[in-house]
Design a protein around this motif. Structure first.
Motif, PDB file in Angstrom:
ATOM      1  N   LYS A  83      38.338  37.819  42.363  1.00  0.00           N
ATOM      2  CA  LYS A  83      39.201  37.640  41.192  1.00  0.00           C
ATOM      3  C   LYS A  83      39.694  36.209  41.016  1.00  0.00           C
ATOM      4  O   LYS A  83      39.878  35.746  39.890  1.00  0.00           O
ATOM      5  CB  LYS A  83      40.398  38.588  41.280  1.00  0.00           C
ATOM      6  CG  LYS A  83      41.228  38.655  40.008  1.00  0.00           C
ATOM      7  CD  LYS A  83      42.273  39.758  40.073  1.00  0.00           C
ATOM      8  CE  LYS A  83      43.074  39.835  38.775  1.00  0.00           C
ATOM      9  NZ  LYS A  83      44.100  40.913  38.807  1.00  0.00           N
TER      10      LYS A  83
ATOM     11  N   LEU B  72      40.391  39.215  47.070  1.00  0.00           N
ATOM     12  CA  LEU B  72      40.656  38.677  45.735  1.00  0.00           C
ATOM     13  C   LEU B  72      40.473  37.165  45.723  1.00  0.00           C
ATOM     14  O   LEU B  72      39.962  36.595  44.753  1.00  0.00           O
ATOM     15  CB  LEU B  72      42.083  39.029  45.301  1.00  0.00           C
ATOM     16  CG  LEU B  72      42.417  40.520  45.170  1.00  0.00           C
ATOM     17  CD1 LEU B  72      43.874  40.692  44.776  1.00  0.00           C
ATOM     18  CD2 LEU B  72      41.498  41.187  44.163  1.00  0.00           C
TER      19      LEU B  72
ATOM     20  N   GLU C 240      47.738  41.067  45.447  1.00  0.00           N
ATOM     21  CA  GLU C 240      48.193  40.310  44.295  1.00  0.00           C
ATOM     22  C   GLU C 240      49.535  39.670  44.611  1.00  0.00           C
ATOM     23  O   GLU C 240      50.349  40.224  45.360  1.00  0.00           O
ATOM     24  CB  GLU C 240      48.348  41.231  43.078  1.00  0.00           C
ATOM     25  CG  GLU C 240      47.027  41.722  42.487  1.00  0.00           C
ATOM     26  CD  GLU C 240      46.364  40.672  41.601  1.00  0.00           C
ATOM     27  OE1 GLU C 240      46.872  39.537  41.529  1.00  0.00           O
ATOM     28  OE2 GLU C 240      45.325  41.005  40.989  1.00  0.00           O
TER      29      GLU C 240
END
Length: 411
Positions: free
Chosen positions: A69, A114, A410
């Protein structure tokens, strides 16, 4: 099921044998044959895990697990691959082994992160072959000056430049941009002290690396006959030195932790049993986590030494040849490591580092923190250097939990 005990012991044994000394210990110096073999075999291990590998110009090795990501954000972990002469089996290299095993575990359990998760095996930190330390980490941040090493040679007369080029590397391009993708650096390392062992903790989260001031101090008096020179007529440099060391050490004890003061090297001239010593050179090493306290204390000692020298009729020259400021670690990353250790129910404490590490170079440029594991009897830079396997495992688990938070979650 992962058996971290077996994995750690297997990998520590493997890397320690590259440069193993028949008398015990490991010698693997920048750009020597053992260094080249270690970096080559680490590269093979990284590639077997499908990490994207590369060497930079000067020989730092990277193995990257690419993020899904945030491909422009990297969490970096690792340590240095070089050793001191006849060093131990953990200093530096455990940080590489643990980082590799942590990334292997995370990849196989959780898949791609990520953010990029990258292992680094840094070319050099110790300064054991050539008179230059932190060659690996300083080059990453454009801090290394080739003029400092271009004429350097090792103990056998081998030139730094020749050793580097024979290994397939070269000086970094001064115009090349420094990396801007590294969002955090986490280095795991043995403590090289006895704080964790004495306090019964298995993991140390480092929140600061001490500042260091090192001096070479020369006293010049008068060499004279030991039998015919009355005490009142002497300009005895060893006597003056002994007063300096005694009074300065008393002041260090009075101030207390975390200040440390060490007098480690003495060179007496003429160093003869029946001559009053006319000259002595000795070293002083002073460390503290607070720059202001370090400065004030060493200035007080400098004044004290000048007064003692005058009282004893000797000349004094003080060369403050090292002056490194304390380096705080990132509060954010320290907090993340603490949170990870709490959630994993690990036996940890927050502490400072009394020794220098590559993290002090990184911390000025990117958010950085360190993880310590105990050293048995505080021994390091020695074939007897050791850590209980269960403590190495606890450190690896702290690293895994921390890297998961940094690379997989996150923000």
């Amino acid at each position: 099921m992962y058996n971290f005990y077996e994995l750690i012991e297997e990998h520590v044994k493997w890397i320690s044998e590259i440069g193993a000394d028949p008398t015990g210990g490991t010698t693997r110096l920048l750009y020597d044959e053992n260094w080249r073999q270690a970096q080559a075999e680490l590269k093979e291990k990284f590639e077997a895990l499908d990490l994207v590998t590369q060497f930079d110009e000067i020989g730092n090795l990277y193995g990257k697990l690419e993020g899904t990501k945030y491909p422009n954000e990297t969490i970096l972990t690792g340590s240095h691959v070089d050793t001191v002469v006849n060093g131990g089996k953990l200093d530096g290299q455990f940080g590489i082994v643990a980082s590799y095993l942590a990334v292997k575990f995370l990849k196989e359990k959780y898949g791609a992160p990520l953010r990029n998760l990258e292992v680094i095996s840094m070319a050099e930190e110790e300064g054991s072959r050539f008179p230059y330390a932190f060659w690996g980490s300083k080059n990453i941040w454009g801090l290394a000056d080739k003029n400092d090493v271009i004429d350097a040679t090792d103990a056998n007369g081998v030139k730094f430049v020749d050793a580097m080029m024979d290994s397939g590397f070269k000086f970094k391009n001064d115009l090349a941009p420094t990396r801007d993708d590294i969002k955090a650096f986490v280095e795991i390392h043995i403590e090289q002290g006895s704080v964790l062992e004495k306090t019964g903790k298995q993991v140390g989260i480092v929140n600061s690396i001490v500042g260091q001031k090192r001096y070479s101090i020369t006293l010049s008096g008068e060499s004279n006959h030991a039998g015919t020179t009355p005490m009142g007529f002497r300009k005895d440099t060893v006597y003056a030195m002994s007063k300096m060391i005694s009074e300065a050490t008393d002041k260090a004890y009075e101030l207390g932790d975390p200040l440390v003061l060490t007098f480690g090297h003495v060179d007496v001239q003429p160093n003869t049993v029946n001559v009053v010593p006319g000259q002595v050179t000795f070293s002083m090493d002073c460390r503290h986590t607070d720059a202001k306290v370090l400065k004030e204390f060493t200035e007080e000692i400098e004044t004290l030494f000048a007064e003692i020298a005058k009282k004893h009729g000797v000349e004094i020259v003080m060369d403050n040849w090292m002056d490194e400021s304390p380096v705080p670690m990132s509060k954010e990353i320290v907090g993340t490591l603490e949170e990870a250790c709490k959630e994993a129910n690990l036996n940890y404490t927050v502490m400072h580092s009394g020794a220098g590490h590559d993290s002090q170079i990184f911390a000025v440029h990117v958010p950085t923190a360190m993880i310590f594991v105990p050293s048995i009897d505080g021994i390091s830079h020695n074939p007897a250097e050791n850590t209980r396997t269960e403590d190495l495992v606890e450190g690896l688990e702290a690293l895994i939990a921390s890297l998961y938070k940094l690379a997989y979650e996150e923000k």
